[in-house]
Design a protein around this motif. Structure first.
Motif, PDB file in Angstrom:
ATOM      1  N   LEU A  86       0.985  -1.208   0.053  1.00 31.62           N
ATOM      2  CA  LEU A  86       0.174   0.140  -0.072  1.00 31.62           C
ATOM      3  C   LEU A  86       0.463   1.461  -0.001  1.00 31.62           C
ATOM      4  CD1 LEU A  86      -2.420  -0.995   2.451  1.00 31.62           C
ATOM      5  CD2 LEU A  86      -2.756  -0.927   0.456  1.00 31.62           C
ATOM      6  N   GLU A  87       1.870   0.868   0.521  1.00 30.71           N
ATOM      7  CA  GLU A  87       2.561   2.470   0.363  1.00 30.71           C
ATOM      8  C   GLU A  87       4.551   2.009  -0.114  1.00 30.71           C
ATOM      9  OE1 GLU A  87       3.848   2.072   4.770  1.00 30.71           O
ATOM     10  OE2 GLU A  87       1.934   3.395   5.038  1.00 30.71           O
ATOM     11  N   LEU A  88       4.986   2.978  -0.267  1.00 32.06           N
ATOM     12  CA  LEU A  88       6.309   2.510  -0.946  1.00 32.06           C
ATOM     13  C   LEU A  88       7.216   2.056  -0.769  1.00 32.06           C
ATOM     14  CD1 LEU A  88       8.592   4.130  -3.180  1.00 32.06           C
ATOM     15  CD2 LEU A  88       9.533   5.538  -1.510  1.00 32.06           C
ATOM     16  N   PHE A  89       7.497   1.238  -1.663  1.00 25.92           N
ATOM     17  CA  PHE A  89       8.225  -0.430  -1.036  1.00 25.92           C
ATOM     18  C   PHE A  89      10.586   0.360  -1.237  1.00 25.92           C
ATOM     19  CE2 PHE A  89      11.100  -4.024  -2.417  1.00 25.92           C
ATOM     20  CZ  PHE A  89      10.315  -4.502  -0.408  1.00 25.92           C
ATOM     21  N   THR A  90      10.679   0.290   0.043  1.00 31.77           N
ATOM     22  CA  THR A  90      11.870   0.439   0.289  1.00 31.77           C
ATOM     23  C   THR A  90      13.188  -0.945   0.174  1.00 31.77           C
ATOM     24  OG1 THR A  90      12.240   2.444   0.687  1.00 31.77           O
ATOM     25  CG2 THR A  90      14.102   1.458   0.868  1.00 31.77           C
ATOM     26  N   LYS A  91      13.753  -1.124  -0.227  1.00 29.46           N
ATOM     27  CA  LYS A  91      14.731  -2.651  -0.162  1.00 29.46           C
ATOM     28  C   LYS A  91      16.054  -2.480  -0.105  1.00 29.46           C
ATOM     29  CE  LYS A  91      15.378  -6.928   0.339  1.00 29.46           C
ATOM     30  NZ  LYS A  91      14.873  -7.348   1.336  1.00 29.46           N
ATOM     31  N   LYS A  92      17.063  -2.393   1.236  1.00 34.28           N
ATOM     32  CA  LYS A  92      18.284  -2.601   0.697  1.00 34.28           C
ATOM     33  C   LYS A  92      18.098  -3.512   0.379  1.00 34.28           C
ATOM     34  CE  LYS A  92      21.623  -1.754   4.596  1.00 34.28           C
ATOM     35  NZ  LYS A  92      22.571  -1.156   5.744  1.00 34.28           N
ATOM     36  N   LEU A  93      20.003  -3.445  -0.719  1.00 35.29           N
ATOM     37  CA  LEU A  93      20.867  -4.519  -0.795  1.00 35.29           C
ATOM     38  C   LEU A  93      21.712  -5.009  -0.974  1.00 35.29           C
ATOM     39  CD1 LEU A  93      19.422  -4.684  -4.776  1.00 35.29           C
ATOM     40  CD2 LEU A  93      18.446  -6.269  -2.573  1.00 35.29           C
ATOM     41  N   ASP A  94      22.360  -5.421  -0.054  1.00 38.72           N
ATOM     42  CA  ASP A  94      23.853  -5.372   0.441  1.00 38.72           C
ATOM     43  C   ASP A  94      24.559  -6.552  -0.329  1.00 38.72           C
ATOM     44  OD1 ASP A  94      26.221  -4.508   1.544  1.00 38.72           O
ATOM     45  OD2 ASP A  94      25.133  -5.205   3.701  1.00 38.72           O
ATOM     46  N   GLY A  95      25.747  -6.738  -0.244  1.00 38.75           N
ATOM     47  CA  GLY A  95      26.643  -7.868  -0.788  1.00 38.75           C
ATOM     48  C   GLY A  95      26.167  -8.615  -1.482  1.00 38.75           C
ATOM     49  N   THR A  96      25.889  -9.821  -1.296  1.00 43.82           N
ATOM     50  CA  THR A  96      25.688  -9.876  -3.043  1.00 43.82           C
ATOM     51  C   THR A  96      24.668 -11.102  -2.599  1.00 43.82           C
ATOM     52  OG1 THR A  96      28.548 -11.263  -3.157  1.00 43.82           O
ATOM     53  CG2 THR A  96      26.507 -12.108  -4.150  1.00 43.82           C
ATOM     54  N   GLY A  97      23.807 -11.007  -3.730  1.00 45.04           N
ATOM     55  CA  GLY A  97      22.806 -11.903  -3.314  1.00 45.04           C
ATOM     56  C   GLY A  97      22.298 -11.759  -4.701  1.00 45.04           C
ATOM     57  N   ARG A  98      20.151 -12.427  -5.111  1.00 47.67           N
ATOM     58  CA  ARG A  98      19.466 -13.114  -5.688  1.00 47.67           C
ATOM     59  C   ARG A  98      18.382 -13.094  -5.536  1.00 47.67           C
ATOM     60  NH1 ARG A  98      21.723 -18.443  -8.314  1.00 47.67           N
ATOM     61  NH2 ARG A  98      23.471 -17.178  -8.745  1.00 47.67           N
ATOM     62  N   VAL A  99      17.462 -12.576  -6.561  1.00 45.04           N
ATOM     63  CA  VAL A  99      16.206 -12.875  -5.934  1.00 45.04           C
ATOM     64  C   VAL A  99      15.575 -13.197  -7.078  1.00 45.04           C
ATOM     65  CG1 VAL A  99      13.652 -11.919  -5.612  1.00 45.04           C
ATOM     66  CG2 VAL A  99      15.915 -10.679  -4.678  1.00 45.04           C
ATOM     67  N   CYS A 100      14.536 -14.232  -7.274  1.00 41.13           N
ATOM     68  CA  CYS A 100      13.302 -14.664  -8.069  1.00 41.13           C
ATOM     69  C   CYS A 100      11.769 -14.608  -7.768  1.00 41.13           C
ATOM     70  CB  CYS A 100      13.318 -16.025  -8.564  1.00 41.13           C
ATOM     71  SG  CYS A 100      16.304 -16.958  -8.796  1.00 41.13           S
ATOM     72  N   GLY A 101      11.415 -13.899  -8.193  1.00 46.07           N
ATOM     73  CA  GLY A 101      10.104 -13.055  -7.881  1.00 46.07           C
ATOM     74  C   GLY A 101       8.581 -13.653  -8.906  1.00 46.07           C
ATOM     75  N   VAL A 102       7.588 -13.383  -8.955  1.00 44.92           N
ATOM     76  CA  VAL A 102       6.897 -14.190  -9.104  1.00 44.92           C
ATOM     77  C   VAL A 102       5.640 -12.674  -9.302  1.00 44.92           C
ATOM     78  CG1 VAL A 102       4.244 -15.535  -9.704  1.00 44.92           C
ATOM     79  CG2 VAL A 102       7.013 -16.470  -8.766  1.00 44.92           C
ATOM     80  N   GLN A 103       5.588 -11.962 -10.388  1.00 49.17           N
ATOM     81  CA  GLN A 103       4.569 -11.258 -10.068  1.00 49.17           C
ATOM     82  C   GLN A 103       3.328 -11.291 -10.674  1.00 49.17           C
ATOM     83  OE1 GLN A 103       5.613  -6.644 -11.546  1.00 49.17           O
ATOM     84  NE2 GLN A 103       3.215  -6.594 -11.989  1.00 49.17           N
ATOM     85  N   PHE A 104       1.957 -11.821  -9.812  1.00 52.26           N
ATOM     86  CA  PHE A 104       0.512 -12.036 -10.354  1.00 52.26           C
ATOM     87  C   PHE A 104       0.133 -10.963 -11.198  1.00 52.26           C
ATOM     88  CE2 PHE A 104       1.997 -15.559  -7.622  1.00 52.26           C
ATOM     89  CZ  PHE A 104       1.748 -16.411  -7.739  1.00 52.26           C
ATOM     90  N   ARG A 105      -1.198 -11.077 -12.213  1.00 53.83           N
ATOM     91  CA  ARG A 105      -1.476 -10.532 -12.950  1.00 53.83           C
ATOM     92  C   ARG A 105      -2.014 -10.207 -11.159  1.00 53.83           C
ATOM     93  NH1 ARG A 105      -1.384  -9.561 -18.335  1.00 53.83           N
ATOM     94  NH2 ARG A 105      -0.388 -12.366 -19.427  1.00 53.83           N
ATOM     95  N   PRO A 106      -3.140  -8.742 -11.312  1.00 56.33           N
ATOM     96  CA  PRO A 106      -3.957  -8.645 -10.417  1.00 56.33           C
ATOM     97  C   PRO A 106      -5.016  -9.543 -10.665  1.00 56.33           C
ATOM     98  CG  PRO A 106      -3.243  -6.764 -11.614  1.00 56.33           C
ATOM     99  CD  PRO A 106      -2.622  -7.137 -12.314  1.00 56.33           C
ATOM    100  N   GLY A 107      -5.931 -10.127  -9.498  1.00 59.33           N
ATOM    101  CA  GLY A 107      -6.917 -10.709  -9.974  1.00 59.33           C
ATOM    102  C   GLY A 107      -6.382 -11.907  -9.862  1.00 59.33           C
ATOM    103  N   GLY A 108      -5.621 -12.518  -9.924  1.00 58.34           N
ATOM    104  CA  GLY A 108      -4.559 -13.803 -10.663  1.00 58.34           C
ATOM    105  C   GLY A 108      -3.807 -14.759  -9.818  1.00 58.34           C
ATOM    106  N   PHE A 109      -4.054 -14.120  -8.419  1.00 58.98           N
ATOM    107  CA  PHE A 109      -3.142 -14.962  -7.229  1.00 58.98           C
ATOM    108  C   PHE A 109      -4.539 -15.935  -6.543  1.00 58.98           C
ATOM    109  CE2 PHE A 109      -1.445 -15.655  -2.525  1.00 58.98           C
ATOM    110  CZ  PHE A 109      -0.813 -15.919  -3.061  1.00 58.98           C
ATOM    111  N   ARG A 110      -5.847 -15.611  -6.739  1.00 60.16           N
ATOM    112  CA  ARG A 110      -6.408 -16.683  -5.915  1.00 60.16           C
ATOM    113  C   ARG A 110      -6.776 -17.627  -6.252  1.00 60.16           C
ATOM    114  NH1 ARG A 110     -12.278 -16.998  -4.280  1.00 60.16           N
ATOM    115  NH2 ARG A 110     -11.961 -17.347  -1.853  1.00 60.16           N
TER     116      ARG A 110
END
Length: 275
Positions: A86-110
Motif C-alpha cells: 500500500l506504500e512505497l516499498f524500499t529494499k536495502k541490497l547489500d553484499g551478494t544476492g539474487r531474487v527470483c520473483g513472481v508477479q501475478f496479474r491483479p486478480g490472478g493469485f487466488r
C-alpha cells in the motif's frame, strides 16, 4: 498472452537501479500465463549498500531471495508471499544476492490460494508455508535459487507454481479482465463508470476486487495514475503538471500532487529534479 512488459512502471529511478543490479523479466510456462505478469530476476554484487524503491503494482508477488556476503555457504534462502504493497516499498541490497520473483496479474493469485480472500494478504509479507501447504514449499527456495543457470531457475519457478495450482475460477478471470481494462483504458476514471461498463453493481465490483484483487477498484485506478505520473517525471523534460493532471483524470493539479507526494514521498516537481 503478451510477452513480459519492457516498461519500468513503478520503479523509482529505474536507471539508478539498473546501474546497481542485473534485472530481467522472464515468461512463465504456458498454463501459468493467464495468471502471471512475468517472473522477475535480480542479481547483485555490491561493494556498498544500495536501497531500491518501488511504487507497487496492484499485484501479489511470490519472492525467493538468496542473500549473504558471497563466501561458500555464507548465504540464506528465503521464500515469501508479498501481498499488495500500500506504500512505497524500499529494499536495502547489500553484499551478494539474487531474487527470483513472481508477479501475478491483479486478480490472478487466488486460483493458487483459494482458501482465503486476497485482501487477507494485502500489506503483508508471509512465509510461503503460511499460504501454501508445507509439503509444497519444502525445498522450494533452494530449488529456485541454487542454480546458476537462469533457465533452470525459471523451470523451478514453473514447477513450484504448477504444484500449487491454478484452480479454474471464472471470477478470477473476470477480475483479471476488469483490472486490465483499468490499465489499458485511461477513460475509466470512476468506479461507478467502470461498474456500468462491466454490467455490475458498484457493490458487486467492490466485492470482486476485495476477494480477488486485494484492494478496491478506486485504489487500482489511482495507483495506475501514479505510475503514469512517475513515468512523466522520469523523462527529464519540462512538464506541465496541470495538463498531466487533466490527462490522468484528476480534478486539478493539487489532487495529483497530493497523491504523488503521499505515494512517492516527494512532489512530482521535486522528484523530476532529483532524477
Amino acid at each position: 498472452m503478451a510477452a513480459p512488459r519492457r516498461d519500468t512502471k513503478g520503479i523509482v529511478d529505474a536507471a539508478e537501479l539498473f546501474s546497481h543490479v542485473r534485472f530481467r523479466r522472464r515468461e512463465p510456462a504456458e498454463p501459468l500465463r493467464p495468471y502471471l505478469e512475468h517472473y522477475w530476476l535480480i542479481d547483485w554484487d555490491l561493494p556498498e549498500p544500495y536501497a531500491s524503491h518501488v511504487v507497487p503494482h496492484p499485484s501479489v508477488n511470490v519472492v525467493f531471495q538468496r542473500s549473504g556476503a558471497g563466501g561458500p555457504g555464507d548465504f540464506r534462502d528465503l521464500g515469501e508471499v508479498a501481498g499488495i504493497g500500500l506504500e512505497l516499498f524500499t529494499k536495502k541490497l547489500d553484499g551478494t544476492g539474487r531474487v527470483c520473483g513472481v508477479q501475478f496479474r491483479p486478480g490472478g493469485f487466488r486460483p493458487f490460494a483459494p482458501a482465503r480472500p486476497v485482501r487477507d494478504w494485502t500489506g503483508r509479507h508471509l512465509a510461503l508455508d503460511a499460504v501454501f501447504p508445507a509439503a509444497a514449499v519444502d525445498g522450494a527456495a533452494p530449488a529456485v535459487l541454487a542454480p546458476d543457470d537462469e533457465d533452470a531457475r525459471v523451470a523451478a519457478l514453473d514447477a513450484f507454481l504448477l504444484s500449487v495450482g491454478p484452480e479454474a475460477d471464472p471470477q478470477a478471470d473476470l477480475a483479471i479482465a476488469v483490472v486490465e481494462r483499468i490499465r489499458s483504458d485511461r477513460s475509466m476514471r470512476r468506479v461507478g463508470q467502470l461498474a456500468r461498463a462491466e454490467g455490475l453493481s458498484t457493490r458487486s465490483l467492490q466485492r470482486l476486487f476485495s476477494t480477488y484483487v486485494g484492494v478496491g477498484p478506486k485504489w487500482v485506478i489511482l495507483r495506475y495514475r501514479i505510475h503514469d505520473a512517475l513515468d512523466v517525471a522520469e523523462t527529464g523534460a519540462v512538464v506541465d503538471w496541470a495538463a498531466v493532471a487533466a490527462d490522468l483524470g484528476y480534478a486539478d493539479q493539487a489532487h495529483l500532487v497530493r497523491d504523488f507526494t503521499a505515494t512517492v514521498g516527494v512532489p512530482p516537481t521535486a522528484y523530476a529534479t532529483q532524477t
